[in-house]
Scaffold this active site. Structure first.
Site, PDB file in Angstrom:
ATOM      1  N   SER A   1       4.541   0.811 -60.618  1.00 18.85           N
ATOM      2  CA  SER A   1       4.722   0.133 -61.900  1.00 18.85           C
ATOM      3  C   SER A   1       5.966   0.579 -62.631  1.00 18.85           C
ATOM      4  O   SER A   1       6.306   1.764 -62.635  1.00 18.85           O
ATOM      5  CB  SER A   1       3.538   0.421 -62.810  1.00 18.85           C
ATOM      6  OG  SER A   1       2.497  -0.421 -62.461  1.00 18.85           O
TER       7      SER A   1
ATOM      8  N   GLY B   1       1.434   3.205 -59.026  1.00 16.00           N
ATOM      9  CA  GLY B   1       2.509   4.189 -59.033  1.00 16.00           C
ATOM     10  C   GLY B   1       3.879   3.544 -58.905  1.00 16.00           C
ATOM     11  O   GLY B   1       4.900   4.163 -59.162  1.00 16.00           O
TER      12      GLY B   1
HETATM   13  N1  ARG Z   1      -0.220  -1.491 -62.274  1.00 12.84           N
HETATM   14  C1  ARG Z   1       0.264  -0.788 -61.161  1.00 12.84           C
HETATM   15  C2  ARG Z   1       0.843   0.563 -61.566  1.00 12.84           C
HETATM   16  O1  ARG Z   1       0.537   1.034 -62.624  1.00 12.84           O
HETATM   17  C3  ARG Z   1       1.193  -1.567 -60.349  1.00 12.84           C
HETATM   18  C4  ARG Z   1       0.465  -2.577 -59.604  1.00 12.84           C
HETATM   19  C5  ARG Z   1       1.240  -3.432 -58.766  1.00 12.84           C
HETATM   20  N2  ARG Z   1       0.277  -3.969 -57.884  1.00 12.84           N
HETATM   21  C6  ARG Z   1       0.509  -4.868 -56.962  1.00 12.84           C
HETATM   22  N3  ARG Z   1      -0.452  -5.207 -56.169  1.00 12.84           N
HETATM   23  N4  ARG Z   1       1.689  -5.422 -56.862  1.00 12.84           N
HETATM   24  O2  ARG Z   1       1.479   1.237 -60.789  1.00 12.84           O
END
Ligand code: ARG
Length: 845
Positions: A795, A793
């Site tokens: 991202s 979230g």
């Molecule tokens: N892919 C994730 C999203 O769609 C963000 C992930 C970030 N994760 C992390 N461990 N820094 O929100």
């Protein structure tokens, strides 16, 4: 009082009638005549002439000194208050136009003048004195507030201050029934003060109305900026037996300056006395900051001083009266609970002395944990808690402190909080807890500080206890190495990351080039002297890119390229306030008006890691059709957002690549308030995801979104700066990641925008931890020990970097991670510097 004998000495000095003291001697003229009568002997004539000339010049010198210096006069102004005993306060005393006011004011002014006239050191210099206000005093008395003005020879300034501070009132028979001035306090003031009191053009007199609030604001608020060079004052009053509760609803003034600038001063008195300053305010405070103050009695004075530059909205304040309660502290018999300084999170009132006696069941001990601690008094000498403080177990605490724990040696502990007359702060919150003395931290590690931490934090290389007690006597794992002097085990990735993590630099020594050598981007060592000598000695241009001096140099991946295609050797030259490119393109305003936070002050009391309102004004929330927050984004101009490409990949059921699916919310803080007045809502005109985005590797995870119509910038909506390709975010630098993403792995999203401070991690080391999944378009940031990270979230949201030019730059875009906040699995971000050219191509920015 202790100075009574020095005052005697001072008064006994012989005085001349004109007020000059005994050091004045005008003898030389008569002496010169005696010389002339000495006779005609020739050899004495010459001598006579010489002596005569010398004496003449001495005389002239003395006369010049007498007229030019001795007569040079300075204005000395003192403000103060006095107590008039055996006098009942009347409402009419509040209004300086009433006959009662004038009668009392005249009487008191005369008394004051007589006191001055009786003092030989003061009498000759009196110019004016005036009592400008009265308030209720204790025991049937009235407080009078006055200022006195003197014209003093420059050389007597110091003596005058001394005489005023030692001034004695004629003794009054304690049984006397008629009114009399019984005490007097005075402090030197800026001569401006007297002028302010005479000039009533910006003076306001407000008396609180029971049961309602009284409002006031700076001139022009909210329609126009406050005027330059003003001096305004607000006299605030409450009924007898009450105190004033003052709250600033809006405070937007010029940034604080060391000298001068615009500021508001609050006094716990009706005279602007330095020792009664409650606080001095400047800069701008976010709306969430609780800017509340209390007076100790029923009066308060607020002054506004502005200089000649800048346009700022000003302030809006409200005040009301509360019954005066001085009771605080108390006896507590509970096994756990909370205590706070009076009226927390408002600024505590001055003049308090509170004691809490905490008692827990007999066989237990007590642990006190101070969570927020702001007990600063700028008047107190550094590290000495001589003014406001908290005392526990015979130790005084003051200033601003990170959370700390104090444990008792019995089932009792007492906490004392003291605030003096001047400068109040927001205070403290503390939790108390009883525990078994044999087992203070059940199933946890017990720090020497009394804090309990989870067992897996022991020997992890991080100072979780604050005193390193969790890092003592550890056996290093094979993912750790041992620091030389402390013997602490640290994660291996700390080695050669450019940060002295061991304290003795032992983690950085083995990888450093030998002394007098410089380390190139490719690891090669070159002699220091070859750095910035206009030749590429590294082979990769690194030694010619990050120089203090600006020179045109060969273009490499490390150099900054001006609009005219010249490359310059300076480190991060863009928008640093100095023109470095010959065409000035590095300071182009279209490029440099970004990355600004409208609020200069940070809110202290907002809990946990909630961001402040307006702290990340470029943060955007992207909602999908069902009005659900799905991804973050960053505002980079009035119509473009930058986000992550993976947010816009279609899946079997939803076409995420369709702009019509999305709505952007700008200026948003609380997901429950998307209709809030600071929020702007925009549809998306188009989405351009990077064509090189790889679904498997997440390489090139970037997208540009164009808003259907541009937004205008406000206190809550601002663009972030896009760094140049050559911009340097060194390993170890701390950055902020923000978003409404999940609060724990697999958990639910946040309602209030969250922020976390993380650090740039060495690319090679991070790549080892993440099984070689990193590309050059990715950047690692976070903590090897886990615990702090972005999550689902978040991202597309910004990784913000506060730079030395005090602008904020977009260092990264939240992209991916293995789980969230896991140990040895830092978060991965799209490296924005590597995407600079692509961004330019898609947005023209
Ligand atoms: N892919 C994730 C999203 O769609 C963000 C992930 C970030 N994760 C992390 N461990 N820094 O929100």
């Amino acid at each position: 009082m202790k100075d009574s004998d020095s005052a005697m000495k001072y008064n006994n000095r012989p005085q001349s009638m004109n007020g000059f003291d005994e050091e004045v001697e005008f003898l030389p003229a008569t002496n010169s005549k005696k010389v002339e009568k000495r006779g005609p002997k020739k050899k004495f004539v010459l001598l006579g002439v010489v002596i005569g000339a010398a004496l003449l010049s001495l005389t002239v010198g003395l006369l010049v000194w007498h007229f030019a210096y001795r007569n040079a006069r300075v204005q000395r102004v003192y403000t103060g208050f006095l107590r008039i005993a055996n006098t009942e306060f009347r409402d009419a005393y509040e209004n300086s136009t009433t006959a009662e006011f004038n009668e009392l004011s005249e009487r008191v002014t005369n008394t004051l003048k007589n006191v001055y006239l009786a003092d030989k050191d003061i009498a000759p210099y009196i110019q004016q004195c005036s009592v400008h206000a009265f308030s209720e005093g204790i025991d049937n008395s009235v407080m009078g507030y006055y200022w006195s003005e003197f014209s003093v020879p420059a050389y007597r300034e110091v003596a005058m201050d001394k005489a005023i501070s030692e001034l004695k009132l004629p003794s009054v028979n304690p049984r006397q029934r008629s009114s009399a001035v019984v005490s007097l306090v005075a402090y030197p003031a800026d001569p401006q003060i007297a002028r302010n009191f005479r000039d009533k053009s910006c003076a306001f007199f407000l008396h609180s109305q029971t049961g309602s609030v009284t409002k006031f604001s700076s001139p022009g608020f909210p329609d126009s900026a406050y005027p330059p060079n003003v001096r305004c004052q607000w006299t605030l009053r409450a009924d007898a037996g009450h105190m004033i509760h003052l709250n600033f609803k809006t405070f937007r003034m010029e940034k604080c300056k060391v000298n001068g600038g615009d500021y508001v001063t609050l006094y716990d008195s009706l005279s602007p006395l330095e020792p009664r300053i409650l606080n001095r305010l400047c800069g701008s405070y976010p709306p969430s900051y609780n800017l509340t103050f209390f007076s100790s009695e029923n009066v308060m004075l607020v002054t506004l001083v502005t200089d000649y530059v800048g346009k700022f909205p000003g302030f809006h304040a409200e005040f009301k009266q509360l019954p005066k309660i001085t009771l605080c502290g108390g006896n507590i018999k509970d096994s756990n609970g909370n205590i706070t300084s009076p009226y927390f999170p408002a600024h505590y009132p001055p003049n308090r002395d509170c004691i809490w006696q905490i008692e827990v069941p007999n066989n237990k001990h007590v642990k006190l944990r101070f969570n927020l601690f702001y007990v600063a008094d700028p008047g107190a000498p550094a590290n000495q808690c001589t003014k406001d403080y908290v005392e526990v177990k015979a130790k005084k605490y003051c200033g601003e402190q990170k959370s700390f724990v104090v444990s008792s040696d019995s089932n009792k502990i007492s906490v004392r909080f003291v605030s003096d007359q001047s400068y109040t702060d927001t205070g403290f919150t503390a939790e108390y807890l009883s525990f078994e003395p044999q087992n203070p931290c059940p199933n946890q590690f017990s720090c020497m500080t009394g804090r309990c931490i989870s067992l897996d934090k022991k020997c992890d290389g991080w100072n979780d206890c604050d005193d390193f007690s969790d890092e003592l006597a550890c056996t290093c794992t094979d993912q750790q190495f041992r620091c030389a002097s402390s013997n602490h085990c640290k994660p291996k990735y700390f080695v050669c990351d450019g940060v002295n993590d061991c304290g003795d630099n032992s983690d950085e020594l083995q990888c450093k080039c030998p002394e007098n050598m410089f380390k190139c981007g490719n690891g090669k060592c070159i002699p220091n002297a070859k750095k910035c000598d206009q030749t590429d000695d590294c082979g990769d241009g690194y030694d010619e890119a990050k120089c203090d001096k600006v020179a045109v140099t060969a273009c490499t991946q490390y150099t900054y390229k001006c609009k005219n295609n010249q490359c310059i050797s300076k480190k991060n030259p863009e928008c640093d306030g100095e023109q470095d490119c010959s065409d000035g393109s590095d300071e182009d305003t279209s490029k440099c008006s970004c990355g600004k936070r409208p609020y200069t002050k940070k809110s202290r009391i907002v809990g946990g890691i909630n961001a402040d309102i307006g702290e990340f004004p470029w943060q955007v929330s992207l909602h999908t059709k069902n009005d659900k927050h799905t991804c973050g984004a960053s505002l980079v101009s009035s119509k473009f957002l930058i986000s992550a490409a993976h947010c816009f990949q279609d899946d079997r059921s939803i076409r995420y690549s369709d702009p019509a699916l999305w709505t952007a919310y700008l200026g948003l803080h609380d997901q429950a308030q998307i209709k809030g007045s600071n929020v702007m809502e925009r549809k998306i005109k188009n989405i351009r995801a990077h064509t090189g985005f790889n679904d498997n590797t997440y390489d090139n995870d970037i997208a540009v979104l164009e808003l259907e119509s541009p937004v205008s910038f406000t206190d809550f909506i601002q663009p972030i700066c896009i760094p140049d390709t050559s911009y340097d975010f060194p390993v170890g630098k701390s950055l902020w990641v923000t978003g409404w993403g999940a609060l724990t792995e697999g958990g639910t999203g946040a309602q209030i925008l969250q922020k976390a401070e993380i650090r740039v991690i060495n690319q090679t080391e991070c790549n080892k931890l993440l099984d070689d999944q990193l590309s050059l378009r990715m950047l690692c940031a976070g903590f090897i020990s886990g615990g702090i990270d972005a999550c689902q979230g978040d991202s597309g949201g910004p990784l913000s970097s506060v730079e030395s030019n005090s602008k904020i730059y977009l260092a990264g875009i939240v992209s991916w991670g293995e789980g969230c906040a896991r140990r040895n699995k830092p978060g991965v971000y799209t490296r924005v510097t590597a995407m600079r050219d692509w961004i330019k191509e898609k947005t023209g920015l």
